[in-house]
Design a protein around this motif. Sequence first.
Motif, PDB file in Angstrom:
ATOM      1  N   LEU A  61       0.751  -1.265  -0.114  1.00 34.90           N
ATOM      2  CA  LEU A  61       0.042   0.037   0.193  1.00 34.90           C
ATOM      3  C   LEU A  61       0.834   1.110  -0.003  1.00 34.90           C
ATOM      4  O   LEU A  61       0.809   2.182  -0.835  1.00 34.90           O
ATOM      5  CB  LEU A  61      -0.661   0.031   1.360  1.00 34.90           C
ATOM      6  N   GLN A  62       1.761   1.338   0.895  1.00 35.59           N
ATOM      7  CA  GLN A  62       2.850   2.492   0.846  1.00 35.59           C
ATOM      8  C   GLN A  62       3.393   2.541  -0.583  1.00 35.59           C
ATOM      9  O   GLN A  62       3.268   3.975  -0.977  1.00 35.59           O
ATOM     10  CB  GLN A  62       3.852   2.208   2.058  1.00 35.59           C
ATOM     11  N   ASN A  63       4.029   1.680  -1.018  1.00 35.79           N
ATOM     12  CA  ASN A  63       4.869   1.868  -2.064  1.00 35.79           C
ATOM     13  C   ASN A  63       3.700   2.071  -3.310  1.00 35.79           C
ATOM     14  O   ASN A  63       4.202   3.152  -4.132  1.00 35.79           O
ATOM     15  CB  ASN A  63       5.215   0.349  -2.663  1.00 35.79           C
ATOM     16  N   GLU A  64       2.453   1.865  -3.333  1.00 36.39           N
ATOM     17  CA  GLU A  64       1.626   1.892  -4.280  1.00 36.39           C
ATOM     18  C   GLU A  64       1.270   3.725  -4.230  1.00 36.39           C
ATOM     19  O   GLU A  64       1.134   4.296  -5.146  1.00 36.39           O
ATOM     20  CB  GLU A  64       0.506   1.321  -4.276  1.00 36.39           C
ATOM     21  N   VAL A  65       0.907   3.995  -2.897  1.00 32.44           N
ATOM     22  CA  VAL A  65       0.670   5.589  -2.681  1.00 32.44           C
ATOM     23  C   VAL A  65       2.023   6.290  -3.283  1.00 32.44           C
ATOM     24  O   VAL A  65       1.711   7.206  -4.065  1.00 32.44           O
ATOM     25  CB  VAL A  65       0.743   5.632  -1.100  1.00 32.44           C
ATOM     26  N   LEU A  66       3.281   5.796  -2.949  1.00 30.17           N
ATOM     27  CA  LEU A  66       4.205   6.834  -3.494  1.00 30.17           C
ATOM     28  C   LEU A  66       4.329   6.687  -4.879  1.00 30.17           C
ATOM     29  O   LEU A  66       4.809   7.655  -5.573  1.00 30.17           O
ATOM     30  CB  LEU A  66       5.636   6.148  -2.702  1.00 30.17           C
ATOM     31  N   ARG A  67       3.965   5.459  -5.551  1.00 30.51           N
ATOM     32  CA  ARG A  67       4.141   5.237  -7.028  1.00 30.51           C
ATOM     33  C   ARG A  67       3.025   6.344  -7.666  1.00 30.51           C
ATOM     34  O   ARG A  67       3.324   7.011  -8.686  1.00 30.51           O
ATOM     35  CB  ARG A  67       3.806   3.886  -7.555  1.00 30.51           C
ATOM     36  N   HIS A  68       2.079   6.448  -7.041  1.00 29.56           N
ATOM     37  CA  HIS A  68       0.757   7.097  -7.484  1.00 29.56           C
ATOM     38  C   HIS A  68       1.110   8.446  -7.460  1.00 29.56           C
ATOM     39  O   HIS A  68       0.933   9.468  -8.296  1.00 29.56           O
ATOM     40  CB  HIS A  68      -0.539   7.036  -6.660  1.00 29.56           C
ATOM     41  N   LEU A  69       1.720   9.249  -6.396  1.00 28.10           N
ATOM     42  CA  LEU A  69       2.203  10.441  -6.248  1.00 28.10           C
ATOM     43  C   LEU A  69       3.461  10.594  -7.305  1.00 28.10           C
ATOM     44  O   LEU A  69       3.298  11.822  -8.038  1.00 28.10           O
ATOM     45  CB  LEU A  69       2.841  10.978  -4.774  1.00 28.10           C
ATOM     46  N   ALA A  70       4.195   9.715  -7.634  1.00 29.93           N
ATOM     47  CA  ALA A  70       5.349   9.847  -8.603  1.00 29.93           C
ATOM     48  C   ALA A  70       4.770  10.256  -9.742  1.00 29.93           C
ATOM     49  O   ALA A  70       5.333  11.091 -10.683  1.00 29.93           O
ATOM     50  CB  ALA A  70       6.395   8.736  -8.532  1.00 29.93           C
ATOM     51  N   ARG A  71       3.662   9.566 -10.263  1.00 28.84           N
ATOM     52  CA  ARG A  71       2.902   9.796 -11.388  1.00 28.84           C
ATOM     53  C   ARG A  71       2.143  10.997 -11.497  1.00 28.84           C
ATOM     54  O   ARG A  71       1.817  11.391 -12.729  1.00 28.84           O
ATOM     55  CB  ARG A  71       2.106   8.472 -11.767  1.00 28.84           C
ATOM     56  N   SER A  72       2.029  11.861 -10.570  1.00 28.95           N
ATOM     57  CA  SER A  72       1.173  13.257 -10.345  1.00 28.95           C
ATOM     58  C   SER A  72       2.058  14.158 -10.651  1.00 28.95           C
ATOM     59  O   SER A  72       3.133  13.917 -10.686  1.00 28.95           O
ATOM     60  CB  SER A  72       0.401  13.124  -8.939  1.00 28.95           C
ATOM     61  N   SER A  73       1.439  15.344 -10.617  1.00 34.66           N
ATOM     62  CA  SER A  73       2.362  16.530 -10.746  1.00 34.66           C
ATOM     63  C   SER A  73       3.035  16.797  -9.384  1.00 34.66           C
ATOM     64  O   SER A  73       3.806  17.843  -9.196  1.00 34.66           O
ATOM     65  CB  SER A  73       1.529  17.571 -11.251  1.00 34.66           C
ATOM     66  N   VAL A  74       2.607  16.043  -8.264  1.00 39.50           N
ATOM     67  CA  VAL A  74       3.076  16.484  -7.151  1.00 39.50           C
ATOM     68  C   VAL A  74       4.671  15.914  -6.658  1.00 39.50           C
ATOM     69  O   VAL A  74       4.720  14.939  -6.761  1.00 39.50           O
ATOM     70  CB  VAL A  74       2.225  16.218  -5.811  1.00 39.50           C
ATOM     71  N   ASP A  75       5.435  16.621  -6.428  1.00 40.69           N
ATOM     72  CA  ASP A  75       6.959  16.241  -6.334  1.00 40.69           C
ATOM     73  C   ASP A  75       7.205  16.503  -4.984  1.00 40.69           C
ATOM     74  O   ASP A  75       8.137  17.280  -4.760  1.00 40.69           O
ATOM     75  CB  ASP A  75       7.748  17.054  -7.346  1.00 40.69           C
ATOM     76  N   LEU A  76       6.490  15.756  -3.961  1.00 46.52           N
ATOM     77  CA  LEU A  76       6.856  16.182  -2.510  1.00 46.52           C
ATOM     78  C   LEU A  76       7.263  14.887  -2.036  1.00 46.52           C
ATOM     79  O   LEU A  76       7.673  14.901  -0.608  1.00 46.52           O
ATOM     80  CB  LEU A  76       5.668  16.699  -1.701  1.00 46.52           C
ATOM     81  N   ALA A  77       7.035  13.845  -2.591  1.00 40.99           N
ATOM     82  CA  ALA A  77       7.251  12.362  -1.478  1.00 40.99           C
ATOM     83  C   ALA A  77       8.422  11.597  -2.201  1.00 40.99           C
ATOM     84  O   ALA A  77       8.901  11.926  -3.335  1.00 40.99           O
ATOM     85  CB  ALA A  77       6.009  11.616  -1.863  1.00 40.99           C
ATOM     86  N   PRO A  78       8.876  10.714  -1.305  1.00 40.94           N
ATOM     87  CA  PRO A  78      10.183   9.845  -1.880  1.00 40.94           C
ATOM     88  C   PRO A  78       9.520   9.040  -2.890  1.00 40.94           C
ATOM     89  O   PRO A  78       8.506   8.760  -3.046  1.00 40.94           O
ATOM     90  CB  PRO A  78      10.491   8.861  -0.495  1.00 40.94           C
ATOM     91  N   ARG A  79      10.422   8.512  -3.950  1.00 39.37           N
ATOM     92  CA  ARG A  79      10.222   7.632  -4.876  1.00 39.37           C
ATOM     93  C   ARG A  79      10.772   6.111  -4.610  1.00 39.37           C
ATOM     94  O   ARG A  79      11.501   6.081  -3.803  1.00 39.37           O
ATOM     95  CB  ARG A  79      10.874   7.793  -6.090  1.00 39.37           C
TER      96      ARG A  79
END
Length: 934
Positions: A61-79
């Motif tokens: 779940l954590q990984n998928e959240v980070l991946r989802h954010l990485a695909r968005s325009s939000v660049d605030l979370a670790p990859r």
Amino acid sequence: MWSTVGDELAAQIAGRHFGISGTVRRLDGERDLNYRVSTDDGSRYVLKLHHPDSDPRELDLQNEVLRHLARSSVDLAPRVVSTASGQSIAQVEWVDGIRYARLLSWLDGVPWADSPATPERMTDLGRRLAEIDVALADFAHPADRRPELAWRITAAPQIAAQAMTMAGAIDESLRPVVARVVDRYTQHTRPALRGLPEQVVHHDANEHNILLDASGSVAGIIDFGDVVRVPRITELAVACAYAMQGHDDPIGAILPLVSGYDAIAPLGVAELDVLVDLIAVRLAMSVCMSARQLADDPANTYLGISQAGVRSALITLDGLDRELGTFRLRDHVGFEANPAARSVRQYFESGRAEPAPIVAAGTRPDVTTTHYGEQVTEGISLLREVAAVPDSPVYVPLDGVVFEVGDDRVATTHRTPDGTEFWTVIHGIVPGLEPGTAVERSQSIGRTGPAGRVGVQLATHRSGLTTPVRDGDADLWRSICPDPNLLIGDPDPGSVRPRRHSEDLARLRTVNFSRAMDISYRQPLHIVRGEGAYLFDRDGNRWLDLVNNVCHVGHAHPRVTAAAHRQATVLNTNTRYLHESIVEYARRIVELMPDPLRVCFFVNSGSEANDLALRLAAAHTGSRDVLVLDHAYHGNLSSLIGLSPYKFARSGGEGPPGTTWVCELPDVYRGRLRAGRDQDLAKGYAVSVDDRLSELHAAGRSPAAFFVESLQSCGGQIVLPDGYLRQTFAAVRAAGGICVADEVQVGLGRVGSHLWGFEMQGAVPDIVTLGKPLGNGHPLAAVITTPEVARSFETGMEWFNTFGGNPVSAEVGLSVLDVLRDEGLQANAAAVGDRMLSGLRELAARHSLIGDVRGAGLFIGIELSHDDRRPAAAEAAAVKEAAKRRGVLLSTDGPDGNVLKIKPPLVLSAAGCDHFLEVFDAALGAGEFTPASP
Ligand code: PMP
């Protein structure tokens, strides 16, 4: 020893599973082991070795959240970094058995905890968290509900129940506070959460998980270990619970955080309603969790971090009026503070309340009364005073129950028919009743004192009862204590509006107006008065206004304001009666137009004028296709956005509709054909109009109209090459279309040599649209056309415009024409315009940044350019600011924003012109702008 072994093992895991070799350092962590891995090439990572009990589905779940954010325009979370074999989670052998390993990119920054939480930083945090929430709104994962997650806000009752049973785990002083908070959650908040939007949120924006960059801006959010699907508002509640710690006024401290969030992800009123409670719940959970975990693991120092702040914030919050807290949040994001206040005011304003007089008629007309809303020493007054006979009875105005009796005041509770409670408070009396007594309208509740005067206050919430003078937020207190004249009924009570600070005005614009609305200058101006070509700000500073082409004959011209006032005091109706003013105005306009333009329509804005011109053209030609020039702007209506490349082809634009045909902008400075280099400029640029007409013809269509400004304004203050309008008008007419001259910006004498811009070209349009200058700021605009075109519009459908051409507007329009004539303002535009153009040309010889100086009369453009006429947009913006610092207001425009526009009121004097030239010279010479690198 163990730690060295751990470091070595961690390094091996990073190498073997993730193919990363580097030095390793253990980091703090609550449950998992975290290592920083630094490689030789300077890259850094976090290796997370999860507790053996961890559920791999939750890690996924954590990984998928980070991946989802990485695909968005939000660049605030670790990859997420995958293992060498492409897995995102590895099973590894650790000293205590098998662990799950994940590798994440490292985020640079310093923790929020190490920097002061300024309001700007709070706003920034709110915005960033909202961006993450918006990006995660459509995220879903089978394990996202996490029923076992202890920190899940909805688990508060269980967590508190457990902690309460552990003897000594929670301080005695805190136990009742925790119990109250959790009880309120169960009774009140939990049911309210049911209808709220839910989504997966980070759920742990504490001061160690927020990273700031070198400029102090929020640059990263880490530790997604608590991600969970909960009511979305929880995210903000958690962040607020930490951000408010250490502040004397915790609600005041989080206002910018809440409004920052709301700016990106608007908060629903039901979310705002539960926010203060949820913050308290999170703080209470923190107390319980820390007690519980410290009991399990007394050596874990990480757990103790920030408990002092948590406790004091919880105690402060517990002592506050929660509803008042919510009112402050509502007020700050732009809602009325107390949502029940409307109902109370309506009870009175609808006439249903029928309050009885509070005192017998006054006999002391000389008393000075404090007006509601007046600034009184330290705050604003919330009462009104009424004069009465000393030592006479005071009556309760409505049925109710005495709520509170003070030394010299009585507060009574009442209800509106829909059950909303409110209070009346009568101050300055000798009370005669006990609390709890039911009273009837007109029943005596005491007597006036020797002064006779009594103060009357109305309250929509109990927090308004205590004192009639309040500090601070006038909007908040106006909602809690509405104007008591609702009880008194004085038809002209002299109400006073709050004086808002400039900062508050700026903030309220962002919450009560669309953010699509712009404001000029980095530091906006708070202008309160205008005179001639000058504006004056709140502090009395004077600004030379070279921007305002609306206040054509000068700001607040006395003849114009007198005309408006004179007519407004007599009559203002619509055009369905015979009236002198509108007919006189139409006659005067026709006198100013060349033949055969003689039929007038009066409307309220340039946009309305152009929209009507479009309808006239369609009616006359039976066609819909319209030709426009590139970069043109013709107005803000849907129909005109489609005719405005300035809008549809730029940021947020959706391109042209199929009926719009864009022709080349005849820019003889930077366009395809240039003055001084190419011949036959008009003919050369008219080719583009011919081309569009041919394309239309080829498509089996014919044009309705060619819309063109007589000189291009938004397009960059461009003077059309000689003969351009004559040639293009002929071509358009030959193809069956009609020609519309948009004189909204340039008309009515601005160009000096002529009254209308199209006259400079020796052309006569079929329709002229007028706007801005006609009413000197009053909304007055017009369409003037030929009898033939007007005839085509007489289809049986009535044309009516409620405000257009009303007697006040017509009188204002007439006074503008009178002033223009009597003060010789067209001639002034010609003279001062020439003076300015030659002054600017002299400056151009000294300042290489001035690429071109052009214009006519007081319609002037200064194009700033680098070598090869490359646009110097940043410099234009900087020069505008530099001129402003010296008291001169300019604007920038054009396709590249590098043209300084000059279009002042036509009363600009030679002295004003010279002052501008000096300022402009200095602004360019001072180098207060950063030239773009070549
Ligand atoms: N035409 C032109 C050339 C304009 O500059 C403007 C306004 N900037 C309009 C039309 C629209 O006028 P208004 O804003 O009064 O609707």
